[in-house]
Design an enzyme around this catalytic site. Sequence first.
Site, short mmCIF file in Angstrom:
data_model
loop_
_atom_site.label_atom_id
_atom_site.label_comp_id
_atom_site.label_asym_id
_atom_site.label_seq_id
_atom_site.Cartn_x
_atom_site.Cartn_y
_atom_site.Cartn_z
N GLY A 174 -14.43 69.91 -15.42
CA GLY A 174 -13.14 70.53 -15.14
C GLY A 174 -13.33 71.85 -14.43
CB VAL A 175 -13.98 72.89 -11.09
CG1 VAL A 175 -15.40 72.52 -11.45
CG2 VAL A 175 -13.37 71.80 -10.18
N GLY A 176 -10.90 73.71 -13.09
CA GLY A 176 -9.58 74.32 -12.96
C GLY A 176 -9.70 75.83 -13.13
CE LYS B 99 -1.08 75.47 -27.37
NZ LYS B 99 -2.13 76.31 -26.82
CB VAL C 150 -11.01 77.87 -18.08
CG1 VAL C 150 -12.21 78.31 -18.92
CG2 VAL C 150 -9.72 78.35 -18.72
P1 NAD Z 1 -6.45 73.63 -15.45
O1 NAD Z 1 -5.36 72.61 -15.48
O2 NAD Z 1 -6.39 74.74 -14.47
O3 NAD Z 1 -7.87 72.90 -15.25
C1 NAD Z 1 -8.22 71.73 -15.88
C2 NAD Z 1 -9.05 70.94 -14.87
O4 NAD Z 1 -9.57 69.78 -15.52
C3 NAD Z 1 -8.25 70.45 -13.67
O5 NAD Z 1 -8.93 70.80 -12.48
C4 NAD Z 1 -8.16 68.94 -13.88
O6 NAD Z 1 -8.14 68.21 -12.65
C5 NAD Z 1 -9.45 68.69 -14.64
N1 NAD Z 1 -9.47 67.44 -15.41
C6 NAD Z 1 -8.46 66.88 -16.12
N2 NAD Z 1 -8.90 65.73 -16.70
C7 NAD Z 1 -10.19 65.60 -16.37
C8 NAD Z 1 -11.19 64.64 -16.67
N3 NAD Z 1 -10.93 63.57 -17.42
N4 NAD Z 1 -12.45 64.82 -16.16
C9 NAD Z 1 -12.73 65.88 -15.40
N5 NAD Z 1 -11.82 66.84 -15.07
C10 NAD Z 1 -10.57 66.69 -15.55
O7 NAD Z 1 -6.54 74.18 -16.96
P2 NAD Z 1 -7.29 75.49 -17.47
O8 NAD Z 1 -6.30 76.58 -17.60
O9 NAD Z 1 -8.53 75.69 -16.68
O10 NAD Z 1 -7.67 75.04 -18.95
C11 NAD Z 1 -8.76 74.17 -19.19
C12 NAD Z 1 -8.87 73.93 -20.67
O11 NAD Z 1 -9.08 75.17 -21.35
C13 NAD Z 1 -7.65 73.29 -21.33
O12 NAD Z 1 -8.06 72.44 -22.36
C14 NAD Z 1 -6.90 74.48 -21.91
O13 NAD Z 1 -6.09 74.11 -23.00
C15 NAD Z 1 -8.07 75.34 -22.34
N6 NAD Z 1 -7.75 76.77 -22.42
C16 NAD Z 1 -7.32 77.44 -21.34
C17 NAD Z 1 -7.04 78.80 -21.43
C18 NAD Z 1 -6.61 79.60 -20.24
O14 NAD Z 1 -6.58 80.83 -20.33
N7 NAD Z 1 -6.29 78.98 -19.13
C19 NAD Z 1 -7.19 79.46 -22.66
C20 NAD Z 1 -7.67 78.74 -23.77
C21 NAD Z 1 -7.94 77.39 -23.63
#
Ligand code: NAD
Length: 366
Positions: A191-193, A92, A195
């Site tokens: 977290g509704v990002g 990483k 994933v």
């Molecule tokens: P993202 O940035 O698209 O979504 C994260 C969401 O969490 C955002 O909407 C943000 O506003 C919200 N957030 C941040 N802090 C918060 C809090 N304290 N309370 C509530 N919501 C909060 O990221 P993602 O790509 O969806 O990834 C989410 C997690 O999954 C991360 O930890 C990432 O490392 C992990 N992950 C992602 C992937 C991938 O393919 N995207 C793969 C493996 C792991």
Amino acid sequence: MLAIKTTETIQNESIFGQLTTLEHEQLLVCQDKDTGLKALIGVHNTVLGPALGGTRLWSYASEEAAIRDVLRLSRGMTFKNALAGLNFGGGKAVLIGDPKLKTEAYLRRFGRFIESLGGRYVTAEDVNMKTADMEYIALETRHVTGLPKNKGGAGDPSPVTAFGVYMGMKAAAKKAYGSDSLAGKKIGVQGVGQVGKYLINYLVKEGASLYITDIDHEKLQEIAAGTGATVLGNEEIYDHQMDIYSPCALGGTLNDHTIERLTCQVIAGGANNQLEDENKHGKMLLERGITYAPDFLINAGGVINVGAEYYGEYEEKTVFAQTEKIYDTCLSILTAAEHQQIPAQEAAIQAAKARIEAIGRIKLAY
Ligand code: NAD
């Protein structure tokens, strides 16, 4: 041996002490004055193949925090890649600073540092790094994946990650309830990002009763309007009565302050490093009788996706089929943990290490 050390103890060790305790091969410290680049590349283990893991760009509170993050995340990638059956080791990178630093020169300089490792480390996107950034890195090194579709890459891996999390959640539900159906289950998604939103689509289709929270209120309202999910406050997610808690924001949400508040029987989410202290908090979940699907086991869909792209053998159907196997792996690890009466996280690490050791042994022969 890590099992007897808490995160706090490890943090207080010297850099070599931390590398020894966490069993890292290498930590590369990179700087470039002209572009403001400050990067750390952690290569944890390359027995199975090149160390694959994304690059995170973050304004860390201290250099110690950045070191801790790169070491924890790269180690997690070793276990994630091993359990997903990939021929990749774990690595990483973290970039220390403001996302505004990201210029073409900054990204290309970073690409040249990756190239200097000669393929021992392969990067991809993570927090604050997008597919477009990978394009600049790719101008300086071949050891990058997660490129946009219009550049021959496989695009955003999040939909595949979400599918794997869904599979892991179903397996954990099977263990906890005797059925993997999520219909009618009260599920809290934090977290509704990227994933979270794709995961929610699967959960809605299955008829789950959804509770969502996010610090981005606009995004939250949009998802609530589209799905009928109930919106909860950022802290309320820990106290609200629910069956399944799904952390899909940042890591460390399973800690001294939250675990005793949770009413759920299952935890399964996409965020990395959910246990603030993997030994202490893994044990606390076991003692509370909560079925925990280890994050690095169930969020491997993304790395399965970028791994296939790196080896030039990308086919969406195959990637989803490989990700579907997370269901069986998760069930077998939860069963092993139950038989041994150990935390699921520990059982998952045991299984990952067993594969690495077995493959390492076959490589001894010419
Ligand atoms: P993202 O940035 O698209 O979504 C994260 C969401 O969490 C955002 O909407 C943000 O506003 C919200 N957030 C941040 N802090 C918060 C809090 N304290 N309370 C509530 N919501 C909060 O990221 P993602 O790509 O969806 O990834 C989410 C997690 O999954 C991360 O930890 C990432 O490392 C992990 N992950 C992602 C992937 C991938 O393919 N995207 C793969 C493996 C792991």
